[in-house]
Design an enzyme around this catalytic site. Structure first.
Site, mmCIF file in Angstrom:
data_model
loop_
_atom_site.group_PDB
_atom_site.id
_atom_site.type_symbol
_atom_site.label_atom_id
_atom_site.label_comp_id
_atom_site.label_asym_id
_atom_site.label_seq_id
_atom_site.Cartn_x
_atom_site.Cartn_y
_atom_site.Cartn_z
ATOM 1 N N GLY A 208 0.818 -1.210 0.000
ATOM 2 C CA GLY A 208 0.000 0.000 0.000
ATOM 3 C C GLY A 208 0.847 1.253 0.000
ATOM 4 O O GLY A 208 0.549 2.214 0.718
ATOM 5 N N SER B 29 1.431 3.500 -2.392
ATOM 6 C CA SER B 29 1.161 4.535 -3.381
ATOM 7 C C SER B 29 0.593 5.817 -2.785
ATOM 8 O O SER B 29 0.586 6.859 -3.452
ATOM 9 C CB SER B 29 0.212 4.005 -4.457
ATOM 10 O OG SER B 29 -1.029 3.623 -3.880
ATOM 11 N N GLY C 17 -0.796 7.948 1.233
ATOM 12 C CA GLY C 17 -1.020 7.945 2.666
ATOM 13 C C GLY C 17 0.140 7.451 3.495
ATOM 14 O O GLY C 17 1.310 7.795 3.256
ATOM 15 N N GLY D 197 1.503 4.493 3.774
ATOM 16 C CA GLY D 197 2.476 3.669 3.071
ATOM 17 C C GLY D 197 3.501 4.500 2.331
ATOM 18 O O GLY D 197 4.702 4.208 2.358
ATOM 19 N N SER E 126 -4.647 0.277 13.042
ATOM 20 C CA SER E 126 -5.621 1.355 13.177
ATOM 21 C C SER E 126 -6.250 1.296 14.568
ATOM 22 O O SER E 126 -6.354 0.235 15.190
ATOM 23 C CB SER E 126 -6.730 1.291 12.118
ATOM 24 O OG SER E 126 -7.959 1.787 12.578
ATOM 25 N N TYR F 138 -14.744 -3.427 8.836
ATOM 26 C CA TYR F 138 -13.400 -2.850 8.981
ATOM 27 C C TYR F 138 -12.867 -3.109 10.390
ATOM 28 O O TYR F 138 -11.744 -3.586 10.570
ATOM 29 C CB TYR F 138 -13.464 -1.354 8.690
ATOM 30 C CG TYR F 138 -12.179 -0.591 8.935
ATOM 31 C CD1 TYR F 138 -11.206 -0.499 7.942
ATOM 32 C CD2 TYR F 138 -11.954 0.070 10.142
ATOM 33 C CE1 TYR F 138 -10.036 0.217 8.149
ATOM 34 C CE2 TYR F 138 -10.792 0.784 10.354
ATOM 35 C CZ TYR F 138 -9.838 0.861 9.357
ATOM 36 O OH TYR F 138 -8.676 1.575 9.572
#
Length: 330
Positions: free
Chosen positions: A13, A15, A17, A19, A142, A155
Site C-alpha cells: 500500500g 502509493s 497515505g 504507506g 488502526s 473494517y
C-alpha cells in the site's frame, strides 16, 4: 540494485497515505525498498521519490488479496536485495455505512484486504525471516483494532482480527528472539484514505478532529524497525480513547455512536461509492488528504463530539436506572 546487509524493507500500500510516507522515511535512511500497490503509476511516483531521497527502490504492482502475487513480491525483494529484513503490512480499505445497507461484496473485500492481505504478507515474509534468524513484521492496524467503530463494522472486525493474529503469531515465534511482530494503532490520519473508502451512507465523510500526520505514523514504523516493541498507539486522541474505553466501554461506545449519527445527520449529501475496494483509485495520489485544518470547523466538530459524549454520559445511567426499575417492578 545493491545487496543490502539488512535486507529489503517491503511496504504494501505504498502509493499513498501512510504507506507512501513510510517509504519516504525509510528512503531517507538509505534503505533498500520493495514497494507494492495496485495502481502502477502512483506506485512508480513513490519509487521515484524514494530514489531522490537516497533510498534504493523498486515497485511491483500487487493486489495483497492474491497470495501468489504477494509471494512473488517477497521473492523479488529477497533476490534483489539479498533477503528481507522488514515487512510492513499496510495496504487497506474500508466500507462505511450501516452494516445491513453495505453490500456483502464490500464487506468481503474489506476483510480480504485488511485481514487476509496481512496474513498473506506475513506468510510470504516469515520464511525469509526464519532463514536469516531475524526480521521485523510491522502490522499497521488502526485505532479501529482497539475501539469499536460504528458504521464500519467489517473494517473493525478485520482490524481486531489482525491484532489477535499478531499476538498469536508472536507466541509461536518465541523461540526466535530476533524475529519480532509489531502492531501500530494510529488514530485518524490526515491521508486520502477517507476519499478512498467505500461510502454507502449517502453523506460526505471526513475524519474526526485532531488528525495525526502520516509522517508521525511513518516515524513510529521506522522506530519499530530499529527498536521493535509489541505495539504502539500513534496520536494522543487514540491513547486517550483506548484508556477511556477500557474504563467505561458502554459510555465511550454510546458517545461514538451518537457523535457519528449527529455528524451524518448534518453532513452534505454525497453519492454512494465503492471507493477503492474493487479497483485502485484514479491518479493522482498523495501522502496527505488536506484534513489538518484549524478554526471554527474543527472547534465545531470537537464541541459536537463533546456534546454527544456528554449526552451519552447523562443518558445511559438514566437508562440503566429505568431498566433496573422495570425489572424490579416485573
Amino acid at each position: 540494485m545493491p545487496q543490502c546487509a539488512d535486507g529489503a524493507v517491503v511496504i504494501t500500500g505504498a502509493s499513498s497515505g501512510i504507506g507512501r510516507a513510510t517509504a519516504q522515511a525509510f528512503a531517507r535512511e538509505g534503505a533498500c525498498l520493495a514497494l507494492c500497490a495496485r495502481g502502477a503509476e502512483a506506485l512508480q511516483e513513490t519509487v521515484r521519490e524514494c530514489r531522490r531521497l537516497g533510498g534504493h527502490a523498486f515497485g511491483v504492482p500487487t493486489d495483497t488479496r492474491d497470495p501468489e502475487a504477494v509471494k512473488r513480491l517477497a521473492r523479488m525483494a529477497a533476490e534483489t536485495f539479498g533477503g528481507i529484513g522488514v515487512w510492513v503490512n499496510n495496504a487497506g480499505g474500508g466500507a462505511v455505512g450501516r452494516y445491513w445497507e453495505v453490500p456483502i461484496a464490500a464487506h468481503r473485500a474489506t476483510v480480504e484486504t485488511d485481514l487476509l492481505g496481512y496474513l498473506h504478507g506475513a506468510h510470504a515474509a516469515l520464511p525469509y525471516f526464519l532463514d536469516r534468524g531475524r526480521g521485523v513484521l510491522v502490522n499497521n492496524i488502526s485505532i479501529g483494532g482497539l475501539i469499536p467503530t460504528p458504521y464500519a463494522a467489517s473494517y473493525a472486525a478485520a482490524k481486531t482480527a489482525v491484532r489477535a493474529f499478531a499476538d498469536s503469531l508472536r507466541q509461536e515465534l518465541a523461540s526466535w528472539p530476533d524475529i519480532h511482530v509489531c502492531s501500530v494503532f494510529p488514530y485518524f490520519v490526515d491521508t486520502p484514505g477517507i476519499y478512498h473508502a467505500a461510502n454507502y451512507t449517502g453523506r460526505a465523510l471526513k475524519p474526526a478532529p485532531f488528525v495525526v500526520r502520516p509522517e508521525q505514523v511513518a516515524a513510529a514504523v521506522l522506530g519499530l524497525a530499529r527498536e521493535p516493541r509489541r505495539e504502539v498507539v500513534v496520536g494522543i486522541m487514540g491513547k486517550l480513547g483506548r484508556l477511556e474505553h477500557a474504563i467505561a466501554p458502554r459510555l465511550v461506545e454510546a458517545a461514538l455512536r451518537l457523535g457519528t449519527e449527529a455528524y451524518l445527520a448534518q453532513a452534505k449529501t454525497a453519492p454512494v461509492s465503492d471507493g477503492n475496494l474493487f479497483h485502485p483509485m484514479p491518479e493522482p495520489m498523495a501522502v496527505t488528504g488536506g484534513w489538518r485544518h484549524s478554526g471554527l470547523r474543527t472547534a465545531a466538530a470537537v464541541l459536537g463530539l463533546a456534546a454527544a459524549g456528554f449526552l451519552a454520559v447523562r443518558a445511559i445511567p438514566h437508562g440503566w436506572k429505568a431498566a433496573d426499575a422495570q425489572r424490579t417492578a416485573g
